[in-house]
Design an enzyme around this catalytic site. Sequence first.
Site, mmCIF file in Angstrom:
data_model
loop_
_atom_site.group_PDB
_atom_site.id
_atom_site.type_symbol
_atom_site.label_atom_id
_atom_site.label_comp_id
_atom_site.label_asym_id
_atom_site.label_seq_id
_atom_site.Cartn_x
_atom_site.Cartn_y
_atom_site.Cartn_z
ATOM 1 N N TRP A 216 0.864 -1.184 0.000
ATOM 2 C CA TRP A 216 0.000 0.000 0.000
ATOM 3 C C TRP A 216 0.904 1.239 0.000
ATOM 4 O O TRP A 216 1.873 1.298 0.743
ATOM 5 C CB TRP A 216 -0.920 0.058 1.229
ATOM 6 C CG TRP A 216 -1.599 1.390 1.300
ATOM 7 C CD1 TRP A 216 -2.646 1.814 0.535
ATOM 8 C CD2 TRP A 216 -1.224 2.516 2.116
ATOM 9 N NE1 TRP A 216 -2.952 3.128 0.833
ATOM 10 C CE2 TRP A 216 -2.105 3.576 1.789
ATOM 11 C CE3 TRP A 216 -0.237 2.729 3.088
ATOM 12 C CZ2 TRP A 216 -2.027 4.837 2.398
ATOM 13 C CZ3 TRP A 216 -0.155 3.981 3.695
ATOM 14 C CH2 TRP A 216 -1.053 5.017 3.345
ATOM 15 N N GLU B 35 -3.299 -3.204 -2.100
ATOM 16 C CA GLU B 35 -4.385 -2.526 -1.377
ATOM 17 C C GLU B 35 -4.740 -1.223 -2.079
ATOM 18 O O GLU B 35 -3.867 -0.409 -2.369
ATOM 19 C CB GLU B 35 -3.967 -2.244 0.071
ATOM 20 C CG GLU B 35 -5.049 -1.536 0.892
ATOM 21 C CD GLU B 35 -4.637 -1.244 2.335
ATOM 22 O OE1 GLU B 35 -3.435 -1.368 2.660
ATOM 23 O OE2 GLU B 35 -5.513 -0.870 3.130
ATOM 24 N N LYS C 233 -7.106 2.447 -2.409
ATOM 25 C CA LYS C 233 -7.589 3.492 -1.506
ATOM 26 C C LYS C 233 -8.344 4.541 -2.293
ATOM 27 O O LYS C 233 -8.131 4.699 -3.501
ATOM 28 C CB LYS C 233 -6.403 4.119 -0.775
ATOM 29 C CG LYS C 233 -6.827 5.100 0.302
ATOM 30 C CD LYS C 233 -5.803 5.222 1.404
ATOM 31 C CE LYS C 233 -6.230 6.291 2.380
ATOM 32 N NZ LYS C 233 -5.417 6.319 3.576
ATOM 33 N N ASP D 202 -9.631 -2.749 2.078
ATOM 34 C CA ASP D 202 -9.707 -2.159 3.421
ATOM 35 C C ASP D 202 -11.062 -1.462 3.460
ATOM 36 O O ASP D 202 -11.352 -0.621 2.601
ATOM 37 C CB ASP D 202 -8.545 -1.168 3.585
ATOM 38 C CG ASP D 202 -8.548 -0.454 4.925
ATOM 39 O OD1 ASP D 202 -9.612 0.029 5.342
ATOM 40 O OD2 ASP D 202 -7.464 -0.340 5.536
ATOM 41 N N HIS E 254 -8.472 -5.763 5.125
ATOM 42 C CA HIS E 254 -8.146 -4.978 6.304
ATOM 43 C C HIS E 254 -9.479 -4.576 6.913
ATOM 44 O O HIS E 254 -10.263 -3.882 6.260
ATOM 45 C CB HIS E 254 -7.384 -3.696 5.929
ATOM 46 C CG HIS E 254 -5.910 -3.903 5.821
ATOM 47 N ND1 HIS E 254 -5.034 -2.890 5.511
ATOM 48 C CD2 HIS E 254 -5.149 -5.012 6.022
ATOM 49 C CE1 HIS E 254 -3.807 -3.364 5.501
ATOM 50 N NE2 HIS E 254 -3.847 -4.648 5.797
ATOM 51 N N ASP F 229 -11.830 7.539 6.156
ATOM 52 C CA ASP F 229 -10.943 6.449 6.574
ATOM 53 C C ASP F 229 -10.329 6.765 7.937
ATOM 54 O O ASP F 229 -9.115 6.872 8.070
ATOM 55 C CB ASP F 229 -9.855 6.315 5.491
ATOM 56 C CG ASP F 229 -8.894 5.176 5.766
ATOM 57 O OD1 ASP F 229 -9.318 4.192 6.374
ATOM 58 O OD2 ASP F 229 -7.728 5.289 5.350
HETATM 59 C C1 RNT Z 1 -3.789 3.204 4.952
HETATM 60 C C2 RNT Z 1 -3.875 1.758 4.701
HETATM 61 C C3 RNT Z 1 -2.729 0.933 5.209
HETATM 62 C C4 RNT Z 1 -2.225 1.377 6.564
HETATM 63 C C5 RNT Z 1 -1.288 0.407 7.257
HETATM 64 C C6 RNT Z 1 -0.543 1.040 8.361
HETATM 65 O O1 RNT Z 1 -4.928 3.881 4.628
HETATM 66 O O2 RNT Z 1 -5.071 1.256 5.220
HETATM 67 O O3 RNT Z 1 -3.071 -0.394 5.192
HETATM 68 O O4 RNT Z 1 -3.275 1.636 7.448
HETATM 69 O O5 RNT Z 1 -0.478 -0.182 6.321
HETATM 70 ZN ZN ZN Z 2 -5.369 -0.818 5.323
#
Ligand code: RNT
Ligand code: ZN
Length: 416
Positions: free
Chosen positions: A181, A222, A224, A257, A284, A292
């Site tokens: 990420w 990941e 976002k 996430d 996540h 977030d």
């Molecule tokens: C950030 C992501 C990521 C972090 C961690 C610390 O928005 O969710 O996964 O929270 O890697």
């Molecule tokens: Zn995350």
Amino acid sequence: MSYQEAKEKYAAYQVDTDAALAQLKTIPIALHCWQGDDVRGFDTDPSKPLTGGIQTTGNYPGRARTPEELMADLDMVLKLCPGTKKLNLHASYAIFESGEWADRDKLKPKHFQKWVDFCKEHGLGCDFNPTFFSHPKCDPLTLSSPDEDTRRFWIDHGKACIRISSYLAEQLGQPCVMNIWTGDGFKDIPGDRMGPRERYRHSIDEILSEPFNFKMVKPCIESKVFGIGVEAYTVGSAEFALSYAAFNKEKCIPLMDNGHYHPTEVVSDKIPALLAFFPEIALHVTRPIRWDSDHVVLFDDETKEICREIIRCGAERVHIALDYFDASINRLSAWTTGYRNLQKSLLFALLQPNEELKVLQGAGDWTKLMVVQEELKTAPFGEIWDEYCRQCGIPLDGEWYESVKEFEKKVLEVRK
Ligand code: RNT
Ligand code: ZN
């Protein structure tokens, strides 16, 4: 009410509580080390702000400042959490012997030896994350930077992390999920949206060209939606991350996430959507409030729904991790509450007559489908949860909080 009586109530709905407890014990959940120190890590100056669009808010006393403190806190939390646990580490938690600091592109498995020992001692597997944030080499972009030196540095970091993940998997004898990420993105409207994404794609290609055994190391991508200071554009958006994973199925998996989507989107619904195509996915689990915000996971409707989909689709296909960081309350309670709530939500899901619900849906019996699901909301869940904690040798609800307060007095309050 006794466990026996509660068990009979569930049996009336075709639910076998013993089978549910037995299955729950086998589902691994990764506990994120970063709740204990507000995502600071040990390899950079802790007085510098967090970067990458993430933020911890609050200054509750007792943050862990050293590996020893973090391990002491984790040791306490692990005693309060039932089930199969894994540790989830970030590269920034490398532990250096005096005078041997290494930058992120030069990290080696030996910098995680103490964590391997910790995991062995506690019977844990370990997941891992390269740390593409809170570092002077974020320009502020990392893997998508137009600057070749910057990009090279972060690719080398990613490759180092593959080698570390292989070591963790091999030492602990279980797969290591390695999540990629970055907070790469822009505060304001870009003039070129494609360039950064092409560079990001090439950079991940390079990282994943480092040899590894996909049965033991599970790289994840990941996505976002936005972050603080990067509101206008995120390089690793949902479509980018999913497409990357879909076109590279033989070497990585997508990670969702549930803080990383628009507020009316739900990850619960996305789980079967992805599992219709991907053999496995990663999650996540967090709690977004309006954005977030990474609040502690609760035993709330969406967490339960996420867990229902995990159970119905097959928990062995989903790598589950927690990801939140609250610095405004006792951090051990934050960890413990979120972890226990995720276990509770999985248990709640296992205590549904999932086969029967499917049959009712297939038969078009939406009336009974609603009645059964609603009635089960007030079934004696607490008795089954208590029995689970007893079987795992872990304190029941109502029995752990005082021990954390005591730990706070004895250990956390002297961290000044
Ligand atoms: C950030 C992501 C990521 C972090 C961690 C610390 O928005 O969710 O996964 O929270 O890697
Ligand atoms: Zn995350």
